[in-house]
Structure formats: structure tokens, C-alpha cells
Enzyme design. Structure first.
Site, PDB file in Angstrom:
ATOM      1  N   GLY A  46       0.834  -1.195   0.000  1.00  0.00           N
ATOM      2  CA  GLY A  46       0.000   0.000   0.000  1.00  0.00           C
ATOM      3  C   GLY A  46       0.866   1.241   0.000  1.00  0.00           C
ATOM      4  CD  GLN A  51       3.491   5.695   3.031  1.00  0.00           C
ATOM      5  OE1 GLN A  51       2.526   5.196   2.469  1.00  0.00           O
ATOM      6  NE2 GLN A  51       4.469   4.951   3.519  1.00  0.00           N
ATOM      7  CB  CYS A  92       5.593   1.826   7.536  1.00  0.00           C
ATOM      8  SG  CYS A  92       5.076   3.359   6.740  1.00  0.00           S
ATOM      9  CG  LEU A  93       6.675   0.912   1.387  1.00  0.00           C
ATOM     10  CD1 LEU A  93       5.942   1.292   0.112  1.00  0.00           C
ATOM     11  CD2 LEU A  93       7.815  -0.058   1.093  1.00  0.00           C
ATOM     12  CG  HIS A 134      -0.223   0.947   7.448  1.00  0.00           C
ATOM     13  ND1 HIS A 134       0.775   0.486   8.283  1.00  0.00           N
ATOM     14  CD2 HIS A 134       0.411   1.757   6.556  1.00  0.00           C
ATOM     15  CE1 HIS A 134       1.935   1.004   7.924  1.00  0.00           C
ATOM     16  NE2 HIS A 134       1.744   1.784   6.858  1.00  0.00           N
ATOM     17  CD  GLU A 135      -1.163   2.333   3.024  1.00  0.00           C
ATOM     18  OE1 GLU A 135      -0.642   3.458   3.140  1.00  0.00           O
ATOM     19  OE2 GLU A 135      -0.500   1.283   3.048  1.00  0.00           O
ATOM     20  CG  HIS A 138       0.640   6.520   5.990  1.00  0.00           C
ATOM     21  ND1 HIS A 138       1.783   6.953   6.636  1.00  0.00           N
ATOM     22  CD2 HIS A 138       0.868   5.229   5.667  1.00  0.00           C
ATOM     23  CE1 HIS A 138       2.676   5.949   6.692  1.00  0.00           C
ATOM     24  NE2 HIS A 138       2.138   4.888   6.110  1.00  0.00           N
TER      25      HIS A 138
HETATM   26  O1  GNR Z   1       4.190  -2.712   2.443  1.00  0.00           O
HETATM   27  C1  GNR Z   1       3.572  -2.615   3.504  1.00  0.00           C
HETATM   28  N1  GNR Z   1       3.297  -3.728   4.212  1.00  0.00           N
HETATM   29  C2  GNR Z   1       2.469  -3.749   5.319  1.00  0.00           C
HETATM   30  C3  GNR Z   1       2.477  -4.883   6.109  1.00  0.00           C
HETATM   31  C4  GNR Z   1       1.664  -4.980   7.211  1.00  0.00           C
HETATM   32  C5  GNR Z   1       0.826  -3.938   7.525  1.00  0.00           C
HETATM   33  C6  GNR Z   1       0.813  -2.783   6.761  1.00  0.00           C
HETATM   34  C7  GNR Z   1       1.628  -2.694   5.657  1.00  0.00           C
HETATM   35  S1  GNR Z   1       1.580  -1.283   4.668  1.00  0.00           S
HETATM   36  C8  GNR Z   1       3.175  -1.287   3.979  1.00  0.00           C
HETATM   37  C9  GNR Z   1       3.318  -0.216   2.920  1.00  0.00           C
HETATM   38  C10 GNR Z   1       3.179   1.151   3.555  1.00  0.00           C
HETATM   39  O2  GNR Z   1       4.002   1.658   4.251  1.00  0.00           O
HETATM   40  N2  GNR Z   1       2.051   1.776   3.349  1.00  0.00           N
HETATM   41  O3  GNR Z   1       1.842   2.971   3.934  1.00  0.00           O
HETATM   42 NI    NI Z   2       3.027   3.006   5.722  1.00  0.00          NI
END
Ligand code: GNR
Ligand code: NI
Length: 170
Positions: A46, A51, A92-93, A134-135, A138
Site C-alpha cells: 500500500g 508518503q 511501513c515503506l 494503515h493507509e 497516513h
Molecule cells: O508494504 C507494507 N506492508 C504492510 C504490512 C503490514 C501492515 C501494513 C503494511 S503497509 C506497507 C506499505 C506502507 O508503508 N504503506 O503505507
Molecule cells: Ni506506511
């Protein structure tokens, strides 16, 4: 434009609250394409516009192995969340190489516009449900490490600053 740079924690811009998209036009569709390209290149499941330092409510997600399950969420709203919660490892990236457990709703019902501007509603569970939450965090300026203890967060902050320093030197 193509691939975009991903902000890294503790960049203060990650705490910006995104504004709603007023009109889904060519600019937004271009942003969606760039987010998808950036997400696939970084091997994430995601990516939120926040980001890449664009503070509008746009998210892309793809939890498929074959990279053929792109989900585009514009102005997403959680219309329902399960009482049942699930504890899973998150990464998270914007916080590379850090993984820790976060408590999330097991299921969510999401309403959002797609890239054509059509509003859709769907229910998510498993990794898709976690990714949506999660997104959407953000977009509110929240990074998953903020759910961890202050001690863990402070260690992660130091590790990220060192990692960035070492990469600049290398
Ligand atoms: O790549 C991602 N893997 C992930 C794994 C478990 C829970 C959430 C994520 S999101 C993350 C990509 C990211 O940072 N999205 O904002
Ligand atoms: Ni993230």
C-alpha cells in the site's frame, strides 16, 4: 513523473493531515498512476499520498502476489468497523526494516471513490483490512510506530536517523 521519493520517518511532513480531493481530474489520475508505480517498485502492499509529500486523501493498495489487484481509494471513509480486533506484524515503506505488532479492527467497511470518480463500498478482512487502516492513518498524519511504546519509538527514530546518515555517507 513516474516513481516518487518516499518520505522517511521521522520526517515531520509525515504528520501532515491530508485534505479531501475536490475533483477527480487528470492530475489526480496521474497521482494515482505514480503512487501505483512507486508502491510496486518499493514492493509495498500500500501507499498513501502523504508518503510522497502530497497531502490529499488518495491511497493505493495491492495485497495480491501477482500485482494485479490494485485498489484505489480516493476520499476513503470507514463506514463500519468490527468489534473484533486482530494483532499483526506491520511494516511501513516510510520506516524501512522495522516491523512490530499493531492492534487493528479485524474487518472494516470502506466507502471511497475510485479513479473514475465513482463511489464504491466494500468490506475488507485480513491483510486488506489492515492495509486500509494503515493507509488511512497516513492520511491523518499518523505512522504505525505511534502505536508503539515511547521507548520503542525513540529507538526507531534513532535507528532511522542513523540509517539515513549512513546512506548519505555511502
Ligand atoms: O508494504 C507494507 N506492508 C504492510 C504490512 C503490514 C501492515 C501494513 C503494511 S503497509 C506497507 C506499505 C506502507 O508503508 N504503506 O503505507
Ligand atoms: Ni506506511
Amino acid at each position: 513523473m513516474g516513481r516518487l521519493d518516499i518520505l522517511r520517518y521521522p520526517d515531520p511532513r509525515l504528520h501532515t493531515v491530508a485534505r479531501p480531493v475536490a475533483e477527480i481530474d487528470e492530475r489526480i489520475r496521474r497521482l494515482v498512476d505514480d503512487l501505483l508505480e512507486t508502491m510496486y517498485e518499493a514492493e509495498g502492499v500500500g501507499l498513501a499520498a502523504t508518503q510522497v509529500d502530497v497531502h490529499e486523501r488518495v491511497i493505493v493498495i495491492d495485497v495480491s502476489d501477482a500485482h494485479d489487484g490494485a485498489v484505489v481509494l480516493i476520499n476513503p471513509v470507514l463506514v463500519e468497523t468490527s468489534e473484533e480486533m486482530t494483532l499483526g506484524d506491520e511494516g511501513c515503506l516510510s520506516v524501512p526494516e522495522i516491523y512490530d505488532k499493531v492492534l487493528r479492527h479485524a474487518r472494516v467497511r470502506v466507502r471511497a471513490a475510485d479513479r473514475s470518480g465513482q463511489t464504491r463500498e466494500f468490506e475488507a478482512e485480513g491483510l486488506l483490512s489492515v492495509a486500509v487502516q494503515h493507509e488511512m492513518d497516513h492520511l491523518l498524519g499518523k505512522v504505525f510506530v505511534e502505536y508503539l511504546s515511547p521507548l520503542k519509538r525513540s529507538r526507531i527514530r534513532k535507528r532511522m536517523l542513523k540509517k539515513t546518515r549512513d546512506e548519505v555517507r555511502a
